[in-house]
Motif scaffolding. Structure first.
Motif, PDB file in Angstrom:
ATOM      1  N   UNK A 146       0.837  -1.209   0.000  1.00  0.00           N
ATOM      2  CA  UNK A 146       0.000   0.000   0.000  1.00  0.00           C
ATOM      3  C   UNK A 146       0.869   1.254   0.000  1.00  0.00           C
ATOM      4  N   UNK A 147       1.911   1.266   0.854  1.00  0.00           N
ATOM      5  CA  UNK A 147       2.790   2.435   0.933  1.00  0.00           C
ATOM      6  C   UNK A 147       3.588   2.607  -0.353  1.00  0.00           C
ATOM      7  N   UNK A 148       4.060   1.500  -0.910  1.00  0.00           N
ATOM      8  CA  UNK A 148       4.869   1.571  -2.136  1.00  0.00           C
ATOM      9  C   UNK A 148       4.032   2.069  -3.316  1.00  0.00           C
ATOM     10  N   UNK A 149       2.760   1.714  -3.334  1.00  0.00           N
ATOM     11  CA  UNK A 149       1.858   2.233  -4.385  1.00  0.00           C
ATOM     12  C   UNK A 149       1.670   3.737  -4.218  1.00  0.00           C
ATOM     13  N   UNK A 150       1.485   4.177  -2.976  1.00  0.00           N
ATOM     14  CA  UNK A 150       1.299   5.609  -2.728  1.00  0.00           C
ATOM     15  C   UNK A 150       2.550   6.414  -3.093  1.00  0.00           C
ATOM     16  N   UNK A 151       3.730   5.832  -2.905  1.00  0.00           N
ATOM     17  CA  UNK A 151       4.977   6.523  -3.245  1.00  0.00           C
ATOM     18  C   UNK A 151       5.338   6.360  -4.718  1.00  0.00           C
ATOM     19  N   UNK A 152       4.464   5.728  -5.493  1.00  0.00           N
ATOM     20  CA  UNK A 152       4.656   5.442  -6.930  1.00  0.00           C
ATOM     21  C   UNK A 152       5.888   4.572  -7.176  1.00  0.00           C
ATOM     22  N   UNK A 153       6.227   3.739  -6.197  1.00  0.00           N
ATOM     23  CA  UNK A 153       7.300   2.756  -6.385  1.00  0.00           C
ATOM     24  C   UNK A 153       6.761   1.468  -6.988  1.00  0.00           C
ATOM     25  N   UNK A 154       5.464   1.264  -6.872  1.00  0.00           N
ATOM     26  CA  UNK A 154       4.787   0.088  -7.450  1.00  0.00           C
ATOM     27  C   UNK A 154       3.525   0.571  -8.145  1.00  0.00           C
ATOM     28  N   UNK A 166      -7.253  13.755  -6.303  1.00  0.00           N
ATOM     29  CA  UNK A 166      -6.813  13.513  -7.674  1.00  0.00           C
ATOM     30  C   UNK A 166      -6.367  12.072  -7.837  1.00  0.00           C
ATOM     31  N   UNK A 167      -6.649  11.433  -8.998  1.00  0.00           N
ATOM     32  CA  UNK A 167      -6.157  10.077  -9.209  1.00  0.00           C
ATOM     33  C   UNK A 167      -4.629  10.059  -9.236  1.00  0.00           C
ATOM     34  N   UNK A 168      -4.040   9.062  -8.595  1.00  0.00           N
ATOM     35  CA  UNK A 168      -2.584   8.977  -8.490  1.00  0.00           C
ATOM     36  C   UNK A 168      -1.971   8.320  -9.724  1.00  0.00           C
ATOM     37  N   UNK A 169      -2.450   7.144 -10.063  1.00  0.00           N
ATOM     38  CA  UNK A 169      -1.883   6.371 -11.169  1.00  0.00           C
ATOM     39  C   UNK A 169      -2.619   6.612 -12.488  1.00  0.00           C
ATOM     40  N   UNK A 170      -3.552   7.571 -12.480  1.00  0.00           N
ATOM     41  CA  UNK A 170      -4.313   7.907 -13.687  1.00  0.00           C
ATOM     42  C   UNK A 170      -4.368   9.426 -13.849  1.00  0.00           C
ATOM     43  N   UNK A 171      -4.676   9.847 -15.055  1.00  0.00           N
ATOM     44  CA  UNK A 171      -4.963  11.253 -15.338  1.00  0.00           C
ATOM     45  C   UNK A 171      -6.349  11.337 -15.956  1.00  0.00           C
ATOM     46  N   UNK A 177       5.148  12.703 -10.958  1.00  0.00           N
ATOM     47  CA  UNK A 177       6.099  13.579 -10.273  1.00  0.00           C
ATOM     48  C   UNK A 177       5.351  14.640  -9.457  1.00  0.00           C
ATOM     49  N   UNK A 178       4.332  15.222 -10.056  1.00  0.00           N
ATOM     50  CA  UNK A 178       3.529  16.237  -9.364  1.00  0.00           C
ATOM     51  C   UNK A 178       2.840  15.639  -8.126  1.00  0.00           C
ATOM     52  N   UNK A 179       2.254  14.464  -8.271  1.00  0.00           N
ATOM     53  CA  UNK A 179       1.518  13.835  -7.171  1.00  0.00           C
ATOM     54  C   UNK A 179       2.442  13.415  -6.033  1.00  0.00           C
ATOM     55  N   UNK A 180       3.641  12.984  -6.383  1.00  0.00           N
ATOM     56  CA  UNK A 180       4.620  12.517  -5.404  1.00  0.00           C
ATOM     57  C   UNK A 180       4.942  13.585  -4.363  1.00  0.00           C
ATOM     58  N   UNK A 181       4.833  14.858  -4.760  1.00  0.00           N
ATOM     59  CA  UNK A 181       5.197  15.952  -3.864  1.00  0.00           C
ATOM     60  C   UNK A 181       4.338  16.045  -2.622  1.00  0.00           C
ATOM     61  N   UNK A 182       3.186  15.382  -2.624  1.00  0.00           N
ATOM     62  CA  UNK A 182       2.294  15.443  -1.459  1.00  0.00           C
ATOM     63  C   UNK A 182       2.671  14.449  -0.368  1.00  0.00           C
ATOM     64  N   UNK A 183       3.568  13.501  -0.729  1.00  0.00           N
ATOM     65  CA  UNK A 183       3.852  12.397   0.179  1.00  0.00           C
ATOM     66  C   UNK A 183       5.325  12.324   0.548  1.00  0.00           C
ATOM     67  N   UNK A 184       5.576  11.971   1.812  1.00  0.00           N
ATOM     68  CA  UNK A 184       6.931  11.686   2.258  1.00  0.00           C
ATOM     69  C   UNK A 184       6.939  10.310   2.891  1.00  0.00           C
ATOM     70  N   UNK A 221       1.193  14.284   3.587  1.00  0.00           N
ATOM     71  CA  UNK A 221       0.985  12.907   4.055  1.00  0.00           C
ATOM     72  C   UNK A 221       2.355  12.293   4.340  1.00  0.00           C
ATOM     73  N   UNK A 222       2.499  11.696   5.512  1.00  0.00           N
ATOM     74  CA  UNK A 222       3.758  11.047   5.867  1.00  0.00           C
ATOM     75  C   UNK A 222       3.507   9.554   6.050  1.00  0.00           C
TER      76      UNK A 222
END
Length: 259
Positions: A47-55, A67-72, A87-94, A171-172
């Motif tokens: 779940x975390x790896x999907x949110x960080x766009x690693x998976x 906003x959809x993460x893996x879709x536009x 890249x834009x979406x990733x900025x919301x998460x650490x 989001x952390x």
């Protein structure tokens, strides 16, 4: 606290014939502190790896900040996301990783300032000011000039927390933040995370095997098994009176191991 900042809508993740996330649906509200617990292999870290766009995902939709993460959004509905959108979406998460992931050739200070300068475009002075504040927050002001190998595991993980916060995420995410630590160092990291939860209006999603900590810090706990949520609720209810037999079985085994 009724504004969803993370939504998983019937999300599927597979590796070959193995289904890791099975039509997974849940929401996390803005400012909420949520912990995911469950046996190894239940899909928690995925779940975390999907949110960080690693998976990536194989079905369903993930939303972050509405906003959809893996879709536009395209003319014909949702389309697979391009790199600029990710890249834009990733900025919301650490994310605070299990294995620290600090750059060994950089000082503590540079580990924290590198991304804000290169990714956010902060001046070195601004990044340094932010790093100084964060090092004070995690209790490491006197270690700014040291290198990771000169720190204990607990200190390295606290640098990892400061580095994640330096990007000003809304989001952390924490992926088993104490599992690589010696037992006597676990408390110092949990104390810092606990202070963050109390003092900052961050949305926090944690995967942890520290059940007592999960009970103290969480607004809500999700119990995962085989890529699905078996049960969720307040920590008081879930840890003292779980309604599902599978939850009771897991907690009995886990709490016995901790005693």
């Amino acid at each position: 606290m009724n504004e969803p900042i993370i939504t998983f809508d019937k999300v599927v993740k597979t590796y070959g014939d193995h289904t890791v996330l099975d039509q997974l649906s849940f929401q996390i509200n803005k400012g909420e502190k949520v912990t995911i617990i469950g046996p190894s292999g239940s899909g928690k870290s995925t779940v975390l790896r999907i949110l960080m766009t690693l998976e990536g995902i194989d079905g369903g939709v993930v939303y972050v900040g509405g906003e959809p993460l893996w879709h536009e959004r395209g003319p014909n509905g949702l389309e697979p996301a391009g790199e600029a959108h990710l890249h834009h979406m990733r900025g919301q998460l650490g994310m605070v990783f299990q294995q620290f992931n600090l750059f060994p050739h950089m000082t503590v200070l540079r580990n924290i300032t590198e991304a804000p300068v290169k990714v956010l475009g902060l001046s070195k002075a601004e990044a340094r000011e932010r790093a100084d504040e964060l090092l004070e927050l995690v209790g490491l002001s006197e270690h700014a000039r040291k290198y990771p190998h000169q720190l204990s595991g607990g200190q390295q993980q606290r640098v990892g927390i400061a580095r994640a916060l330096a990007m000003r995420p809304s989001i952390l995410l924490f992926d088993e933040p104490t599992s690589a630590l010696d037992p006597e160092l676990v408390g110092e990291v949990l104390n810092v995370i606990g202070r963050l939860a109390e003092e900052h209006d961050l949305t926090m999603l944690l995967v942890t095997h520290e059940m007592r900590f999960a009970r103290e810090i969480s607004d809500r706990v999700l119990f995962f098994d085989r890529g699905r949520i078996v049960e969720e609720g307040s920590p008081e209810r879930l840890f003292t009176a779980p309604s599902q037999e599978r939850t009771r079985e897991f907690l009995k085994t886990t709490l016995e191991d901790m005693s």
